[in-house]
Design an enzyme around this catalytic site. Structure first.
Site, mmCIF file in Angstrom:
data_model
loop_
_atom_site.group_PDB
_atom_site.id
_atom_site.type_symbol
_atom_site.label_atom_id
_atom_site.label_comp_id
_atom_site.label_asym_id
_atom_site.label_seq_id
_atom_site.Cartn_x
_atom_site.Cartn_y
_atom_site.Cartn_z
ATOM 1 C CG ASP A 54 -3.050 1.264 -23.842
ATOM 2 O OD1 ASP A 54 -2.254 0.526 -23.225
ATOM 3 O OD2 ASP A 54 -3.356 1.087 -25.038
ATOM 4 C CE LYS A 58 1.403 -5.361 -28.427
ATOM 5 N NZ LYS A 58 0.677 -4.107 -28.440
ATOM 6 N NE ARG A 65 -20.523 -16.756 -25.622
ATOM 7 C CZ ARG A 65 -21.782 -16.795 -25.187
ATOM 8 N NH1 ARG A 65 -22.212 -15.925 -24.281
ATOM 9 N NH2 ARG A 65 -22.621 -17.703 -25.671
ATOM 10 C CE1 TYR A 103 -0.545 -0.775 -31.262
ATOM 11 C CE2 TYR A 103 -2.928 -0.921 -31.227
ATOM 12 C CZ TYR A 103 -1.706 -1.450 -31.576
ATOM 13 O OH TYR A 103 -1.644 -2.634 -32.250
HETATM 14 C C1 LIG Z 1 -0.530 -3.635 -28.994
HETATM 15 C C2 LIG Z 1 -1.209 -2.515 -28.312
HETATM 16 C C3 LIG Z 1 -2.607 -2.458 -28.266
HETATM 17 C C4 LIG Z 1 -3.496 -3.468 -28.943
HETATM 18 O O1 LIG Z 1 -3.422 -4.714 -28.305
HETATM 19 P P1 LIG Z 1 -3.630 -6.117 -29.066
HETATM 20 O O2 LIG Z 1 -3.356 -7.113 -27.990
HETATM 21 O O3 LIG Z 1 -2.680 -6.173 -30.207
HETATM 22 O O4 LIG Z 1 -5.052 -6.146 -29.526
HETATM 23 C C5 LIG Z 1 -3.174 -1.395 -27.573
HETATM 24 N N1 LIG Z 1 -2.418 -0.453 -26.973
HETATM 25 C C6 LIG Z 1 -1.068 -0.489 -27.013
HETATM 26 C C7 LIG Z 1 -0.284 0.590 -26.345
HETATM 27 C C8 LIG Z 1 -0.415 -1.512 -27.681
HETATM 28 O O5 LIG Z 1 0.917 -1.522 -27.722
#
Ligand SMILES: *Cc1c(COP(=O)(O)O)cnc(C)c1O
Length: 389
Positions: free
Chosen positions: A179, A204, A54, A107
């Site tokens: 982000d 993604k 962890r 998001y």
């Molecule tokens: C999918 C996404 C998230 C969240 O990520 P997870 O891996 O699903 O927890 C945050 N920001 C953006 C822009 C996303 O496309």
């Protein structure tokens, strides 16, 4: 291999997986998946490089070195999901009564998380149209802590000036979080533009194959990094070694994939822009996009996400989506296969209708994550679905 010796394409394959990356290893070319949850020590009060998975794990460490290298930062952290990364940032940075400013097109899950912190910890949130940096400055209050951005945003592909907003924020000692999921570190490095922290949904483009949930944080500040690392261990938001292996593997083709995502997305956006059954196309790579020039100035590409408004409304959108063959109707994005979805009924159904309308997400809006298939096959599929409505 140090960070700056090689180009992005080379680092995305090698950093973290140098054959000698672990002392005493067998010079593996691919980082082994270290499943061990715990590590033996010779002396009671003195552990070796690893103690308990962890806290830190060799496969995760290999990945974290690569994360830092690809965003050109000192430090990288691997997390269990994008939202685990966001939760860790909120837990570490936000105190009751703090105020944060966010882009109004963030998001949906990020907005939901902020709403939960509003209720539980008295967080105050102001969402503004960050395409106008002056609106950020106007929203600053004495207890504002940070500015949370995406560029381009999801699903309307709005672009904000990361450099200008960072300069404003730093005048007031605010942190800037970006982000960077949509462009991936291949096309954009927000810390280079002045942001303090980058967060990714690794699920993604970074993972790239729709087979792993993961998150990442990259930053330069050593004190903040230590706090985040301490809290990650305390809260337990860690990815499994197997997931880290999948991401290390996915990253090796990030530059190849992003180039193809982009050329396919450009072809599809251009096709949609001319289509009589389309009202409006959102893609930052089209010269008609309102922030086309801005995106060119701060990123080396436009990515693979395209949104459009179909003529009509929800009924036409649903009929079109359910007529597609090759595009998979699914949430998520950034994988090699093309995915398509209806933000109002799917990804953004977690925010209220009123918030959606304020943000401009109409019932006719369709979001496409353009994959790396043959672009002519993709366009043929769109054409046959348009013919059904
Ligand atoms: C999918 C996404 C998230 C969240 O990520 P997870 O891996 O699903 O927890 C945050 N920001 C953006 C822009 C996303 O496309």
């Amino acid at each position: 291999m140090t960070h700056q010796d090689h180009s992005f394409d080379t680092r995305s394959i090698h950093v973290g997986e140098e054959p000698e990356y672990l002392e005493g290893s067998n010079n593996e070319v691919v980082a082994p998946i270290y499943l061990s949850s715990t590590f033996a020590r010779k002396q009671v009060t003195n552990h070796g490089r690893f103690e308990y998975s962890r806290t830190s794990n060799p496969t995760r460490l290999a990945l974290e070195k690569r994360y830092a290298s690809l965003e050109n930062t000192q430090f990288g952290l691997g997390l269990a999901s994008g939202l685990a990364a966001e939760t860790l940032l909120m837990f570490t940075l936000i105190r009751p009564g703090d105020h944060i400013i966010g882009f109004d097109d963030l998001y949906g899950g990020t907005k939901r998380l902020m709403n939960q912190w509003k209720e539980a910890y008295g967080l105050q949130v102001t969402l503004v149209d960050a395409t106008q940096p002056s609106l950020i400055e106007e929203a600053i209050q004495p207890h504002t802590k940070l500015v949370w951005l995406e560029s381009p945003t999801n699903p309307l592909l709005k672009v904000c000036d990361i450099k200008a907003i960072s300069e404003i924020a730093h005048k007031y000692n605010l942190l800037v979080i970006v982000d960077n999921t949509f462009l991936s570190p291949y096309f954009q490095n927000p810390v280079q533009l002045g942001a303090d922290i980058v967060v990714h949904s690794v699920t993604k483009y970074i993972g790239g194959h729709s087979d792993v949930i993961g998150g990442a944080i990259m930053l330069n500040d050593p004190i903040l990094y230590e706090k985040l690392k301490f809290n990650q261990n305390a809260l337990g938001m860690v990815p499994s070694p197997f997931d880290c292996y999948l991401v290390l593997r996915g990253l090796k083709t990030l530059s190849l994939r992003m180039e193809r995502h982009q050329s396919n997305a450009f072809a599809i956006a251009s096709y949609l822009e001319k289509h009589p059954k389309v009202d409006r196309v959102y893609y930052p790579g089209l010269p008609s996009h309102p922030q086309y020039a801005l995106n060119c100035s701060q990123a080396s590409g436009f990515g693979g996400m395209v949104s459009f408004e179909i003529k009509g409304g929800e009924k036409e959108a649903v009929q079109f989506l359910e007529s597609l063959d090759l595009f998979t109707l699914a949430e998520s994005l950034g994988g090699v296969e093309s995915l398509i979805e209806h933000p109002a009924l799917m990804t953004h159904s977690s925010i209220t209708r009123q918030e959606r309308e304020q943000a401009g997400i109409k019932d006719s809006l369709i979001r496409v994550s353009v994959g790396v298939e043959d672009k002519d096959d993709l366009i043929r599929d769109l054409e046959q679905a348009f013919s059904k409505i």
